[in-house]
Design a protein around this motif. Structure first.
Motif, PDB file in Angstrom:
ATOM      1  N   LEU A   8       0.826  -1.205   0.000  1.00  0.00           N
ATOM      2  CA  LEU A   8       0.000   0.000   0.000  1.00  0.00           C
ATOM      3  C   LEU A   8       0.862   1.257   0.000  1.00  0.00           C
ATOM      4  O   LEU A   8       0.531   2.256  -0.660  1.00  0.00           O
ATOM      5  CB  LEU A   8      -0.924  -0.007   1.225  1.00  0.00           C
ATOM      6  N   VAL A   9       1.966   1.247   0.735  1.00  0.00           N
ATOM      7  CA  VAL A   9       2.858   2.401   0.751  1.00  0.00           C
ATOM      8  C   VAL A   9       3.425   2.661  -0.641  1.00  0.00           C
ATOM      9  O   VAL A   9       3.533   3.808  -1.103  1.00  0.00           O
ATOM     10  CB  VAL A   9       3.991   2.186   1.777  1.00  0.00           C
TER      11      VAL A   9
ATOM     12  N   VAL B 286     -12.365   2.048 -13.151  1.00  0.00           N
ATOM     13  CA  VAL B 286     -11.050   1.409 -13.007  1.00  0.00           C
ATOM     14  C   VAL B 286     -10.584   1.443 -11.547  1.00  0.00           C
ATOM     15  O   VAL B 286     -10.095   0.453 -11.004  1.00  0.00           O
ATOM     16  CB  VAL B 286     -10.023   2.098 -13.926  1.00  0.00           C
ATOM     17  N   VAL B 287     -10.753   2.612 -10.904  1.00  0.00           N
ATOM     18  CA  VAL B 287     -10.367   2.722  -9.505  1.00  0.00           C
ATOM     19  C   VAL B 287     -11.198   1.785  -8.640  1.00  0.00           C
ATOM     20  O   VAL B 287     -10.675   1.102  -7.745  1.00  0.00           O
ATOM     21  CB  VAL B 287     -10.504   4.181  -9.027  1.00  0.00           C
ATOM     22  N   LEU B 288     -12.501   1.738  -8.901  1.00  0.00           N
ATOM     23  CA  LEU B 288     -13.365   0.839  -8.128  1.00  0.00           C
ATOM     24  C   LEU B 288     -12.978  -0.615  -8.347  1.00  0.00           C
ATOM     25  O   LEU B 288     -12.937  -1.409  -7.399  1.00  0.00           O
ATOM     26  CB  LEU B 288     -14.816   1.082  -8.525  1.00  0.00           C
TER      27      LEU B 288
ATOM     28  N   LEU C 214     -10.593  -5.599  -6.419  1.00  0.00           N
ATOM     29  CA  LEU C 214      -9.586  -6.656  -6.583  1.00  0.00           C
ATOM     30  C   LEU C 214      -8.660  -6.724  -5.378  1.00  0.00           C
ATOM     31  O   LEU C 214      -8.320  -7.816  -4.898  1.00  0.00           O
ATOM     32  CB  LEU C 214      -8.792  -6.402  -7.865  1.00  0.00           C
ATOM     33  N   LEU C 215      -8.257  -5.545  -4.881  1.00  0.00           N
ATOM     34  CA  LEU C 215      -7.365  -5.526  -3.715  1.00  0.00           C
ATOM     35  C   LEU C 215      -8.053  -6.116  -2.494  1.00  0.00           C
ATOM     36  O   LEU C 215      -7.455  -6.924  -1.757  1.00  0.00           O
ATOM     37  CB  LEU C 215      -6.929  -4.088  -3.443  1.00  0.00           C
ATOM     38  N   ILE C 216      -9.305  -5.747  -2.276  1.00  0.00           N
ATOM     39  CA  ILE C 216     -10.050  -6.288  -1.129  1.00  0.00           C
ATOM     40  C   ILE C 216     -10.227  -7.791  -1.276  1.00  0.00           C
ATOM     41  O   ILE C 216     -10.118  -8.558  -0.308  1.00  0.00           O
ATOM     42  CB  ILE C 216     -11.393  -5.571  -0.983  1.00  0.00           C
TER      43      ILE C 216
ATOM     44  N   ALA D  50      -9.036 -13.239   0.402  1.00  0.00           N
ATOM     45  CA  ALA D  50      -8.606 -14.605   0.095  1.00  0.00           C
ATOM     46  C   ALA D  50      -7.361 -14.962   0.900  1.00  0.00           C
ATOM     47  O   ALA D  50      -7.225 -16.091   1.396  1.00  0.00           O
ATOM     48  CB  ALA D  50      -8.338 -14.745  -1.396  1.00  0.00           C
ATOM     49  N   SER D  51      -6.442 -14.001   1.038  1.00  0.00           N
ATOM     50  CA  SER D  51      -5.242 -14.263   1.833  1.00  0.00           C
ATOM     51  C   SER D  51      -5.613 -14.571   3.276  1.00  0.00           C
ATOM     52  O   SER D  51      -5.049 -15.493   3.887  1.00  0.00           O
ATOM     53  CB  SER D  51      -4.308 -13.053   1.752  1.00  0.00           C
ATOM     54  N   TRP D  52      -6.549 -13.813   3.839  1.00  0.00           N
ATOM     55  CA  TRP D  52      -6.974 -14.069   5.220  1.00  0.00           C
ATOM     56  C   TRP D  52      -7.768 -15.372   5.325  1.00  0.00           C
ATOM     57  O   TRP D  52      -7.609 -16.133   6.272  1.00  0.00           O
ATOM     58  CB  TRP D  52      -7.825 -12.891   5.702  1.00  0.00           C
TER      59      TRP D  52
END
Length: 576
Positions: A34-35, A85-87, A92-94, A99-101
């Motif tokens: 994120l940084v 695109v931003v949405l 996708l990031l969420i 999925a990782s969690w």
């Protein structure tokens, strides 16, 4: 007295079932990503951001910048597409974070701690409880703000640690206690029944995130119960110890040499000064931050060590996990009377990691009383005679004092400054090595933890009839060898240490501490279930060592096994 096994109730996360980590785990673990994204956005929209938030800094800015992405989107009527695109990127990031969690789970059974992770490529790591070397609780600065911590189970091997990152601080404390109890050989009772009906995971996640945001806004750090430390290090002592290091002296000498060279017309030498100073300042700040918040105290499960000003690490070192200890006093610390203590232990980390040094330095800087208390915590089985070999006869005795057999006078050219202090001694439970005149040190190697012992002799040493002895333990910063000893004495020491290691290794039970009595505050604890590291009867104590006599603390029959005229043909092959 600790609770009986039947009364110890396991936490809900140690019931042998699979559990997930804290819902904010992906956010904290993906913080670097994120940084980078935020930095990329700021770098490309810096003019636009200045115009919006700081118009006074650039009053002539009109927004007509060809490379401005926002201006391009507005001029080509692409607002809707840009928002989509931003949405989509956010969704996708969420989804990736979820999925990782979702696929990162762990369980704690009566035999091991197991972690599964990965969506496409699955990873399964397992730490057997009978191989646990310690349990560390780490709270980075950002995680502390939201009441989270990561748990690290230290395994016996290279890169063998199992990490649970992140849990709430209260859950991490409970899980750490369960792991240590199970590793000590106890059996835990059934988990307590929940107080009410189960909460749906969505509702629980929303509540957790809400409490985390409140904690971030309020700046409240969830407290961790810590026992009273037996050592206090004032901030002035920490700063003074950093300034009185050998590296500080070398840096000042280097700066002086570079300034002289630059004044003589060699200006390019100054370019070598900048990285040197930056590296020294970085190391100094990191060391100071690690030492300013320091505590060490006995607990039911071992010695608890806390360090770190910004990232706080709480380490629990169970009994029997220390393989070698070194008490050292640098030359510049002799005036204030300060000492530092380091240990060799299995850290489970890859070589080269910065955390390895932190986990080996159990006393950054302290007085003699501080050093004696720390030694009492780490080696509670030392008797008065052995404690005397560490302090009275080891660190503070004048040259040539009894207790240690030192370098013979005929070989003083090999140790011109320290030949009267350079020596060794052996008792029924430990090997003691003393070195140095300018920088004094004493190393204690428990025989039950020693893996092997070796003798070395080069051509010059053969000529002077001396030899070097080295005890082998797990890799670490402690120097476990001493050189230029009388050959006959070294052979006796070799045989006695080999027999002592076998004997104490067969009777040692300090790695299983199923019942531990809580010691009074400030005193060392002793595992009640651990048998003494040495035999019931002390070995025969001979007279002063003479040519052909056996070493102090070494049984006569052990000394007789070593040949009197030659070293073993291959010290490496004959390592015990």
């Amino acid at each position: 007295m600790s609770q009986p096994d039947a009364e110890v109730v396991r936490s809900s996360l140690s019931d042998g079932e699979w559990h997930r980590l804290h819902p904010l785990t992906p956010l904290l673990r993906g913080g670097l990503f994120l940084v980078v994204v935020i930095g990329f956005v700021i770098a490309n929209l810096r003019e636009r951001l200045i115009e919006i938030f700081f118009p006074a800094l650039d009053p002539g800015f009109s927004g007509e910048v060809p490379a401005d992405p926002v201006e391009y989107v507005l001029s080509h009527d692409l607002i809707l597409i840009a928002l989509l695109v931003v949405l989509g990127a956010l969704v996708l990031l969420i989804a990736l974070f979820w999925a990782s969690w979702r696929f990162h789970t762990f369980r704690i059974t009566g035999d091991d701690v197991e972690v599964r992770s990965g969506v496409v490529f699955r990873t399964n790591r397992r730490a057997p409880l009978d191989r646990v070397q310690g349990v560390n609780l780490t709270r980075p600065l950002v995680a502390r703000l939201v009441g989270l911590a990561k748990l690290e189970v230290v395994g016996a091997g290279l890169d063998a640690n199992v990490r649970l990152e992140y849990l709430s601080t209260s859950n991490a404390e409970q899980v750490r206690g369960d792991i240590l109890r199970l590793a000590s050989g106890r059996t835990l009772g059934a988990a307590a029944a929940p107080a009410g009906p189960p909460v749906p995971w969505r509702q629980g996640a929303v509540g957790t995130v809400s409490r985390a945001v409140e904690g971030l806004v309020d700046g409240v750090e969830e407290p961790v119960a810590e026992p009273e430390s037996v050592v206090r290090i004032p901030p002035g002592r920490v700063l003074g110890s950093l300034l009185l290091r050998d590296s500080t002296l070398y840096l000042l000498l280097g700066i002086a040499a570079m300034i002289v060279a630059a004044s003589s017309g060699v200006a390019w030498v100054l370019f070598a000064l900048v990285p040197t100073v930056l590296g020294f300042v970085t190391y100094t700040v990191r060391t100071a931050a690690r030492s300013l918040r320091y505590a060490i105290a006995p607990t039911d499960h071992g010695v608890r060590i806390v360090f770190g000003l910004f990232t706080t690490v709480t380490e629990t070192l169970p009994p029997g996990r220390v393989h070698a200890i070194q008490v050292r006093q640098p030359l510049l610390w002799r005036g204030p009377g300060w000492w530092t203590i380091t240990v060799n232990r299995l850290s489970g980390t890859r070589s080269g990691q910065d955390a390895t040094e932190a986990f080996t330095r159990v006393l950054p800087v302290g007085t003699r009383a501080d050093a004696e208390r720390v030694i009492g915590l780490l080696l509670p089985w030392l008797d008065d005679e052995e404690r005397g070999l560490v302090f009275t006869e080891g660190l503070f005795a004048p040259d040539g004092a009894p207790g240690y057999t030192t370098t013979p006078a005929r070989a003083r050219l090999l140790r011109p400054l320290s030949w009267r202090r350079n020596g060794a001694a052996l008792t029924a439970t430990a090997l003691f090595l003393r070195r140095g005149r300018l920088s004094r040190s004493v190393t204690i190697i428990p025989l039950a933890r020693m893996q092997s012992v070796a003798l070395h002799q080069g051509p010059l040493a053969r000529r002077l009839d001396v030899a070097d002895l080295r005890a082998h333990t797990v890799a670490g910063t402690v120097i476990t060898g001493v050189g230029v000893l009388d050959r006959t004495f070294a052979q006796d020491l070799f045989a006695g240490a080999a027999r002592g290691a076998v004997r104490t290794g067969a009777t040692d039970r300090s790695h299983r501490w199923s019942v531990v009595d809580r010691a009074p505050e400030g005193e060392a604890f002793t595992p009640a279930a651990a048998e003494p590291a040495g035999p019931a009867a002390a070995p025969d104590v001979p007279a002063d060592v003479q040519p052909g006599a056996h070493a102090p603390g070494v049984p006569a029959d052990a000394a007789a096994e070593a040949p009197a005229d030659t070293l073993p043909e291959s010290p490496r092959k004959d390592d015990a």
